[in-house]
Design an enzyme around this catalytic site. Structure first.
Site, PDB file in Angstrom:
ATOM      1  N   SER A  73       0.843  -1.183   0.000  1.00  0.00           N
ATOM      2  CA  SER A  73       0.000   0.000   0.000  1.00  0.00           C
ATOM      3  C   SER A  73       0.885   1.241   0.000  1.00  0.00           C
ATOM      4  CB  SER A  73      -0.891  -0.002   1.250  1.00  0.00           C
ATOM      5  OG  SER A  73      -1.679   1.153   1.291  1.00  0.00           O
ATOM      6  N   CYS A  74       0.347   2.340  -0.511  1.00  0.00           N
ATOM      7  CA  CYS A  74       1.049   3.623  -0.469  1.00  0.00           C
ATOM      8  C   CYS A  74      -0.018   4.695  -0.278  1.00  0.00           C
ATOM      9  CB  CYS A  74       1.892   3.840  -1.726  1.00  0.00           C
ATOM     10  SG  CYS A  74       0.949   3.827  -3.257  1.00  0.00           S
ATOM     11  N   LYS A  75       0.085   5.809  -0.962  1.00  0.00           N
ATOM     12  CA  LYS A  75      -0.942   6.841  -0.817  1.00  0.00           C
ATOM     13  C   LYS A  75      -2.078   6.639  -1.812  1.00  0.00           C
ATOM     14  CE  LYS A  75      -1.856  11.724  -0.379  1.00  0.00           C
ATOM     15  NZ  LYS A  75      -1.349  13.085  -0.425  1.00  0.00           N
ATOM     16  N   SER A 101      -5.149   1.994  -1.943  1.00  0.00           N
ATOM     17  CA  SER A 101      -4.184   2.409  -0.933  1.00  0.00           C
ATOM     18  C   SER A 101      -4.784   3.345   0.113  1.00  0.00           C
ATOM     19  CB  SER A 101      -2.931   2.991  -1.588  1.00  0.00           C
ATOM     20  OG  SER A 101      -2.154   1.937  -2.121  1.00  0.00           O
TER      21      SER A 101
END
Length: 112
Positions: A73-75, A101
């Site tokens: 996951s990230c932004k 995300s």
């Protein structure tokens, strides 16, 4: 691709790994996903290549096996996709990105 429901259920599945590849400053601004391990994307390849003992010492969890489910996951999903591709090149056969995300997570959590 991992879904919101799958990510939400990670704490109930100790054999799954959720990696947040955002930078530490981003986590402080937004918060963290439950049960996630933070490894910023620039450090990911080094982390996944660590010997088992060093990985456990650094991240407080056993190093995932090559067939473990790894969710990244990230932004907004871009870095998560790159992280999943990188993990795949390192031999992790069940690496996938959480496309929504943090952006999707935060929106769905606010709706609850």
């Amino acid at each position: 691709m991992a879904t919101y429901e799958e990510v939400k259920d990670v704490p109930n599945h100790p054999k799954k790994y959720l990696f947040d590849v955002r930078n530490e400053t981003e986590l402080k601004e937004t918060g963290v996903l439950p049960a996630s391990i933070n490894i910023p994307l620039p450090e990911l390849e080094k982390a996944l290549n660590l010997p088992n003992e060093e990985f456990t010492k650094a991240y407080g969890r056993e190093k995932p096996s090559p067939d473990a489910v790894l969710i990244f996951s990230c932004k907004a999903g871009g870095r998560a996709a790159r992280a999943a591709n990188l993990a795949g090149t390192l031999g992790y056969t069940n690496a996938k990105a959480y496309a929504g995300s943090w952006t999707e997570w935060e929106a769905k959590q606010a709706g609850n």
